[in-house]
Design an enzyme around this catalytic site. Structure first.
Site, PDB file in Angstrom:
ATOM      1  CB  CYS A 173       5.140 135.007  23.312  1.00  0.00           C
ATOM      2  SG  CYS A 173       6.114 135.547  21.945  1.00  0.00           S
ATOM      3  CG  HIS A 219       4.932 138.317  25.638  1.00  0.00           C
ATOM      4  ND1 HIS A 219       6.226 137.932  25.792  1.00  0.00           N
ATOM      5  CD2 HIS A 219       4.610 138.268  24.410  1.00  0.00           C
ATOM      6  CE1 HIS A 219       6.796 138.115  24.654  1.00  0.00           C
ATOM      7  NE2 HIS A 219       5.708 138.176  23.622  1.00  0.00           N
ATOM      8  CG  ASN A 236       8.566 139.411  21.313  1.00  0.00           C
ATOM      9  OD1 ASN A 236       8.845 138.542  22.158  1.00  0.00           O
ATOM     10  ND2 ASN A 236       7.316 138.892  20.590  1.00  0.00           N
TER      11      ASN A 236
HETATM   12  N1  COA Z   1       8.776 149.456   8.540  1.00  0.00           N
HETATM   13  C1  COA Z   1       8.198 150.080   7.736  1.00  0.00           C
HETATM   14  N2  COA Z   1       6.818 149.566   7.164  1.00  0.00           N
HETATM   15  C2  COA Z   1       6.441 148.225   7.728  1.00  0.00           C
HETATM   16  C3  COA Z   1       7.492 147.464   8.577  1.00  0.00           C
HETATM   17  C4  COA Z   1       8.466 148.215   8.944  1.00  0.00           C
HETATM   18  N3  COA Z   1       9.577 147.666   9.902  1.00  0.00           N
HETATM   19  N4  COA Z   1       6.904 146.395   8.980  1.00  0.00           N
HETATM   20  C5  COA Z   1       5.785 146.508   8.066  1.00  0.00           C
HETATM   21  N5  COA Z   1       5.556 147.435   7.553  1.00  0.00           N
HETATM   22  C6  COA Z   1       4.432 148.142   6.687  1.00  0.00           C
HETATM   23  C7  COA Z   1       3.573 146.603   6.228  1.00  0.00           C
HETATM   24  O1  COA Z   1       4.202 146.316   4.957  1.00  0.00           O
HETATM   25  C8  COA Z   1       2.353 147.466   5.691  1.00  0.00           C
HETATM   26  O2  COA Z   1       2.541 148.084   4.432  1.00  0.00           O
HETATM   27  P1  COA Z   1       1.136 148.067   3.462  1.00  0.00           P
HETATM   28  O3  COA Z   1       0.114 148.589   4.105  1.00  0.00           O
HETATM   29  O4  COA Z   1       1.925 148.581   2.359  1.00  0.00           O
HETATM   30  O5  COA Z   1       1.142 146.443   3.148  1.00  0.00           O
HETATM   31  C9  COA Z   1       2.297 148.684   6.860  1.00  0.00           C
HETATM   32  O6  COA Z   1       3.634 148.519   7.319  1.00  0.00           O
HETATM   33  C10 COA Z   1       1.157 148.183   7.934  1.00  0.00           C
HETATM   34  O7  COA Z   1       1.574 146.873   8.332  1.00  0.00           O
HETATM   35  P2  COA Z   1       0.647 146.147   9.493  1.00  0.00           P
HETATM   36  O8  COA Z   1       1.299 144.662   9.481  1.00  0.00           O
HETATM   37  O9  COA Z   1      -0.689 146.353   9.292  1.00  0.00           O
HETATM   38  O10 COA Z   1       1.432 147.041  10.738  1.00  0.00           O
HETATM   39  P3  COA Z   1       0.726 146.946  12.312  1.00  0.00           P
HETATM   40  O11 COA Z   1       0.383 148.235  12.661  1.00  0.00           O
HETATM   41  O12 COA Z   1      -0.280 145.802  12.529  1.00  0.00           O
HETATM   42  O13 COA Z   1       1.960 146.601  13.145  1.00  0.00           O
HETATM   43  C11 COA Z   1       3.097 144.815  14.048  1.00  0.00           C
HETATM   44  C12 COA Z   1       2.896 145.429  12.579  1.00  0.00           C
HETATM   45  C13 COA Z   1       3.867 143.462  13.633  1.00  0.00           C
HETATM   46  C14 COA Z   1       4.102 145.691  14.805  1.00  0.00           C
HETATM   47  C15 COA Z   1       1.978 144.401  14.889  1.00  0.00           C
HETATM   48  O14 COA Z   1       0.832 144.085  13.913  1.00  0.00           O
HETATM   49  C16 COA Z   1       2.108 143.390  16.027  1.00  0.00           C
HETATM   50  O15 COA Z   1       2.539 144.012  17.114  1.00  0.00           O
HETATM   51  N6  COA Z   1       1.244 142.291  15.841  1.00  0.00           N
HETATM   52  C17 COA Z   1       1.256 141.426  17.056  1.00  0.00           C
HETATM   53  C18 COA Z   1       2.440 140.946  17.684  1.00  0.00           C
HETATM   54  C19 COA Z   1       2.142 140.130  18.501  1.00  0.00           C
HETATM   55  O16 COA Z   1       1.672 140.217  19.610  1.00  0.00           O
HETATM   56  N7  COA Z   1       2.647 138.710  18.434  1.00  0.00           N
HETATM   57  C20 COA Z   1       2.519 137.624  19.399  1.00  0.00           C
HETATM   58  C21 COA Z   1       3.589 137.593  20.237  1.00  0.00           C
HETATM   59  S1  COA Z   1       4.945 137.119  19.522  1.00  0.00           S
END
Ligand code: COA
Length: 335
Positions: free
Chosen positions: A120, A260, A290
């Site tokens: 990214c 980004h 993204n």
């Molecule tokens: N729909 C519903 N629930 C979902 C889901 C979806 N699409 N994706 C994940 N979940 C669930 C998970 O399974 C988890 O369930 P659990 O608590 O029963 O295990 C719960 O939601 C929370 O997941 P979590 O990963 O803690 O959510 P989050 O608030 O961190 O959001 C992202 C997930 C990926 C959106 C977030 O972590 C993120 O943006 N990360 C950084 C991305 C990034 O910057 N990458 C670098 C550049 S690519």
């Protein structure tokens, strides 16, 4: 600040920008129709409402279409370009470089080129590379492309990742200026301890593709979202703020933060750390998700086309991605 900028120094400046996206839209309800997810969850956790998907074609098509438009907007022929840099994690094939495929599609006969894989942060690492070719005095016209067909490595059964990504291409022309515009500062970093948390495990020399790697889904993106989020939120905000602080710029001096587009909450943290008003952040994650190396040129292209960016504007570009890779670039818009 104006007085501090040396006007006679040769700098590298973006002199044209364009983007291209495929027509097909996947909205959040598409995923909710077959996965345990919802429009509400995706919008509140990520800010994404829809993304574009390229069914037929490859990353080189995304990059080519954006590059062609960037050259047209500058009134340049492909033969004016001396170097093509293509930033991508989804090359058409592991080799040859996608830059060569785009060169052939453009019919650019007087250049060389190569790919950069910095996930990214690809576009920022590519822009710093282009900058040094220009500032050296050895090159005058570089075509820099950020393009990714993320749908080609997304597992559409994994709700943790498939909802995040889209396909797009962005391109800029980088040329020399001596009028005080162009790239003023940069701060770029990598930290390989991040390799555990965001990767595609299969298909490389460590785990060449076999029936077993495919069965295990190693040809798809894996992300530990929470761990990556915690790092991204700090490093993107701090590197963006650094561009202001070490150049003596206040929030009033910044026209736009161009972050980004991985997660709206990460962008918000960077905006708050910089003390910027909401309308000073380029955000289009709601419409494209993204798109990895394409997000930053896509934002600049949309804002420029809408007449919202003008010569002399200070922009801070910042990113965080797999690797880890991250950083920020301060530039003064040149046209
Ligand atoms: N729909 C519903 N629930 C979902 C889901 C979806 N699409 N994706 C994940 N979940 C669930 C998970 O399974 C988890 O369930 P659990 O608590 O029963 O295990 C719960 O939601 C929370 O997941 P979590 O990963 O803690 O959510 P989050 O608030 O961190 O959001 C992202 C997930 C990926 C959106 C977030 O972590 C993120 O943006 N990360 C950084 C991305 C990034 O910057 N990458 C670098 C550049 S690519």
């Amino acid at each position: 600040m104006e007085e501090k900028i040396q006007t006679k120094k040769r700098r590298a400046a973006i002199t044209s920008v364009a983007h291209w996206v495929p027509d097909e839209v996947l909205d959040n309800n598409y995923f909710a129709s077959y996965l345990d997810t919802s429009d509400e969850w995706i919008v509140t956790r990520t800010g994404i409402k829809e993304r574009r998907i390229l069914r037929n074609g490859a990353t080189s098509d995304l990059g080519y279409n954006a590059a062609k438009l960037a050259l047209e907007r500058r009134g340049m022929s492909p033969n004016d370009i001396q170097l093509i840099i293509c930033c991508t994690v989804t090359p058409d094939m592991p080799f040859p470089p996608t830059a060569c495929i785009i060169q052939d599609k453009l019919g650019a006969k007087k250049c060389w080129g190569f790919d950069i894989n910095a996930a990214c942060s690809g576009f920022l690492f590519g822009l710093e590379t282009a900058r040094n070719f220009i500032e050296s005095g050895n090159y005058d016209r570089v075509l820099l492309i950020g393009a990714d067909k993320m749908s080609s490595i997304s597992n559409y059964q994994d709700r943790n990742t498939c909802i995040l990504f889209g396909d797009a291409g962005g391109a800029v022309v980088v040329e020399a200026t001596e009028d005080g515009t162009g790239i003023l500062d940069s701060y770029l970093r990598v930290d390989g301890t991040g390799k555990e948390f965001l990767y595609m495990k299969g298909g490389g020399s460590l785990n060449p593709a076999t029936e077993e790697t495919v069965r295990k889904g190693w040809h798809y993106i894996y992300q530990d979202g929470k761990t990556v989020f915690k790092r991204a939120v700090v490093d993107m905000a701090e590197s963006s703020a650094l561009m202001m602080e070490r150049n003596g710029l206040s929030s009033e001096d910044i026209a736009y933060l161009v972050p980004h587009q991985a997660n709206l909450r990460i962008l918000e943290a960077a905006r708050e750390r910089m003390g910027l008003e909401k309308d000073k952040v380029m955000v289009n994650i709601d419409r494209y998700g993204n798109t990895t190396a394409a997000t930053i040129p896509m934002c600049m292209s949309e804002w420029w086309a809408a007449g919202k960016v003008k010569k002399g504007d200070n922009l801070v570009l910042s990113s965080f991605g797999a690797g880890y890779t991250w950083g920020a670039i301060l530039l003064r818009w040149a046209y």
